[in-house]
Design a protein around this motif. Structure first.
Motif, PDB file in Angstrom:
ATOM      1  N   LEU A   1      -4.062  -5.700 -38.934  1.00 21.00           N
ATOM      2  CA  LEU A   1      -5.418  -5.181 -39.117  1.00 21.00           C
ATOM      3  C   LEU A   1      -6.395  -6.339 -39.307  1.00 21.00           C
ATOM      4  O   LEU A   1      -6.008  -7.422 -39.756  1.00 21.00           O
ATOM      5  CB  LEU A   1      -5.479  -4.265 -40.341  1.00 21.00           C
ATOM      6  N   VAL A   2      -7.646  -6.068 -39.010  1.00 17.85           N
ATOM      7  CA  VAL A   2      -8.715  -7.029 -39.288  1.00 17.85           C
ATOM      8  C   VAL A   2      -9.703  -6.363 -40.234  1.00 17.85           C
ATOM      9  O   VAL A   2     -10.281  -5.322 -39.912  1.00 17.85           O
ATOM     10  CB  VAL A   2      -9.432  -7.468 -38.001  1.00 17.85           C
ATOM     11  N   MET A   3      -9.847  -6.962 -41.419  1.00 16.51           N
ATOM     12  CA  MET A   3     -10.789  -6.438 -42.412  1.00 16.51           C
ATOM     13  C   MET A   3     -12.178  -7.014 -42.140  1.00 16.51           C
ATOM     14  O   MET A   3     -12.359  -8.239 -42.184  1.00 16.51           O
ATOM     15  CB  MET A   3     -10.346  -6.816 -43.823  1.00 16.51           C
ATOM     16  N   PRO A   4     -13.167  -6.169 -41.880  1.00 16.84           N
ATOM     17  CA  PRO A   4     -14.528  -6.667 -41.687  1.00 16.84           C
ATOM     18  C   PRO A   4     -15.287  -6.684 -43.025  1.00 16.84           C
ATOM     19  O   PRO A   4     -15.183  -5.761 -43.823  1.00 16.84           O
ATOM     20  CB  PRO A   4     -15.133  -5.635 -40.734  1.00 16.84           C
ATOM     21  N   TYR A   5     -16.027  -7.744 -43.245  1.00 20.16           N
ATOM     22  CA  TYR A   5     -16.845  -7.870 -44.449  1.00 20.16           C
ATOM     23  C   TYR A   5     -18.301  -8.155 -44.073  1.00 20.16           C
ATOM     24  O   TYR A   5     -18.576  -8.838 -43.078  1.00 20.16           O
ATOM     25  CB  TYR A   5     -16.379  -9.038 -45.322  1.00 20.16           C
ATOM     26  N   LYS A   6     -19.189  -7.666 -44.899  1.00 18.73           N
ATOM     27  CA  LYS A   6     -20.563  -8.150 -44.936  1.00 18.73           C
ATOM     28  C   LYS A   6     -20.647  -9.124 -46.100  1.00 18.73           C
ATOM     29  O   LYS A   6     -20.360  -8.746 -47.236  1.00 18.73           O
ATOM     30  CB  LYS A   6     -21.547  -6.994 -45.129  1.00 18.73           C
ATOM     31  N   THR A   7     -21.002 -10.364 -45.824  1.00 21.40           N
ATOM     32  CA  THR A   7     -21.161 -11.359 -46.888  1.00 21.40           C
ATOM     33  C   THR A   7     -22.626 -11.371 -47.299  1.00 21.40           C
ATOM     34  O   THR A   7     -23.487 -11.856 -46.565  1.00 21.40           O
ATOM     35  CB  THR A   7     -20.710 -12.745 -46.419  1.00 21.40           C
ATOM     36  N   MET A   8     -22.908 -10.808 -48.481  1.00 21.66           N
ATOM     37  CA  MET A   8     -24.267 -10.683 -48.983  1.00 21.66           C
ATOM     38  C   MET A   8     -24.575 -11.852 -49.903  1.00 21.66           C
ATOM     39  O   MET A   8     -23.858 -12.109 -50.876  1.00 21.66           O
ATOM     40  CB  MET A   8     -24.466  -9.373 -49.715  1.00 21.66           C
ATOM     41  N   CYS A   9     -25.660 -12.578 -49.596  1.00 18.87           N
ATOM     42  CA  CYS A   9     -26.037 -13.772 -50.336  1.00 18.87           C
ATOM     43  C   CYS A   9     -27.455 -13.636 -50.895  1.00 18.87           C
ATOM     44  O   CYS A   9     -28.353 -13.104 -50.227  1.00 18.87           O
ATOM     45  CB  CYS A   9     -25.995 -14.996 -49.421  1.00 18.87           C
ATOM     46  N   TYR A  10     -27.626 -14.155 -52.087  1.00 21.70           N
ATOM     47  CA  TYR A  10     -28.933 -14.172 -52.755  1.00 21.70           C
ATOM     48  C   TYR A  10     -29.127 -15.548 -53.367  1.00 21.70           C
ATOM     49  O   TYR A  10     -28.181 -16.143 -53.898  1.00 21.70           O
ATOM     50  CB  TYR A  10     -28.988 -13.101 -53.870  1.00 21.70           C
ATOM     51  N   ARG A  11     -30.345 -16.068 -53.303  1.00 20.21           N
ATOM     52  CA  ARG A  11     -30.618 -17.337 -53.940  1.00 20.21           C
ATOM     53  C   ARG A  11     -32.050 -17.343 -54.481  1.00 20.21           C
ATOM     54  O   ARG A  11     -32.914 -16.645 -53.989  1.00 20.21           O
ATOM     55  CB  ARG A  11     -30.405 -18.518 -52.993  1.00 20.21           C
ATOM     56  N   ALA A  12     -32.222 -18.126 -55.531  1.00 21.90           N
ATOM     57  CA  ALA A  12     -33.551 -18.243 -56.162  1.00 21.90           C
ATOM     58  C   ALA A  12     -33.649 -19.594 -56.840  1.00 21.90           C
ATOM     59  O   ALA A  12     -32.645 -20.147 -57.318  1.00 21.90           O
ATOM     60  CB  ALA A  12     -33.758 -17.122 -57.174  1.00 21.90           C
ATOM     61  N   GLU A  13     -34.859 -20.137 -56.893  1.00 22.21           N
ATOM     62  CA  GLU A  13     -35.095 -21.415 -57.563  1.00 22.21           C
ATOM     63  C   GLU A  13     -35.262 -21.195 -59.064  1.00 22.21           C
ATOM     64  O   GLU A  13     -35.843 -20.199 -59.501  1.00 22.21           O
ATOM     65  CB  GLU A  13     -36.345 -22.093 -57.010  1.00 22.21           C
TER      66      GLU A  13
END
Length: 247
Positions: free
Chosen positions: A233-245
């Protein structure tokens, strides 16, 4: 989630350090670069570093990394696999034993939802230089795929762990200019690696042995009826990223 349950599940990862290390995916390289916000060598704190998946990627990009992790078992795995470019510190997010404003960036992979948010945010803002970057990342299973949705039902987990937490970052007024980016990731799985991935989930790790075996049996049956042999099987992911100064 009840606070006592959250804390118990958050402490469970040390008990599954071996399976965690071999089953959890890393992150897309583009996502890691985006989180830090600079391609030049930087001093980066990897908070709640676990066995060092994100730490290793940061080191490979040329950064010096301070890996902060509360679990001694996790730190042992991290220091065995990463020999150079990292200093490991056993500590919690709410009391980071690092000097004020000495780090260029701080990142948290797959763990910010386990923190006591208020105290952790103040510590993060303290150790990072003004204008330095604070980054959060989660790999979220793509439940638009039917078998992945069934897996989440079996594991009693799903959705986006960042829900509500980004607002807490903004509300703290310790950071500015929150940015969001989404990347894609795919993980190749055979039956053993899917079972290991399920075993590493905090919800599964904290179940009584009989209940845990029942869950894993269901995961195994899901694999058997879904996988194409010998491809798995191939597991699909959404890689959610957040950044702030940091202000």
């Amino acid at each position: 989630m009840d606070e006592s349950v959250r804390r118990r599940q958050g402490r469970s990862f040390g008990s599954v350090a071996d399976v965690y290390e071999r089953s959890r995916p890393g992150y897309p390289e583009a996502a890691v670069r985006w989180l830090v916000g600079t391609d030049g060598p930087a001093r980066v704190v990897d908070l709640a570093a676990g066995t060092g998946r994100l730490t290793e990627q940061l080191v490979n990009l040329g950064h010096f990394v301070v890996a902060v992790e509360p679990s001694a078992q996790m730190i042992d795995k991290l220091t065995r696999r990463i020999r150079r470019g990292v200093a490991a510190v056993q500590a919690n997010a709410e009391a980071i034993p690092l000097r004020t404003a000495r780090s260029d960036a701080l990142v948290v992979g797959q763990a910010f939802h386990w923190f006591d948010t208020g105290p952790a945010l103040h510590e993060i803002a303290r150790v990072v230089k003004t204008g330095g970057m604070f980054g959060l990342v989660w790999n979220i299973r793509d439940e638009s795929v039917p078998w992945v949705r069934r897996l989440s039902t079996i594991l009693s987990t799903g959705g986006d762990n960042s829900e509500g937490l980004v607002e807490a970052v903004d509300d703290s007024r310790l950071f500015r200019d929150i940015e969001v980016a989404e990347f894609r990731l795919w993980q190749q799985l055979d039956k053993d690696s899917l079972l290991a991935l399920a075993s590493s989930r905090s919800y599964v790790a904290t179940l009584p042995p009989g209940d845990r075996q029942e869950i894993l049996a269901k995961v195994g049956r899901l694999y058997d009826v879904t996988a194409r042999q010998p491809d798995g099987l191939v597991m699909p992911y959404k890689t959610m990223c957040y950044r702030a100064e940091v202000r």
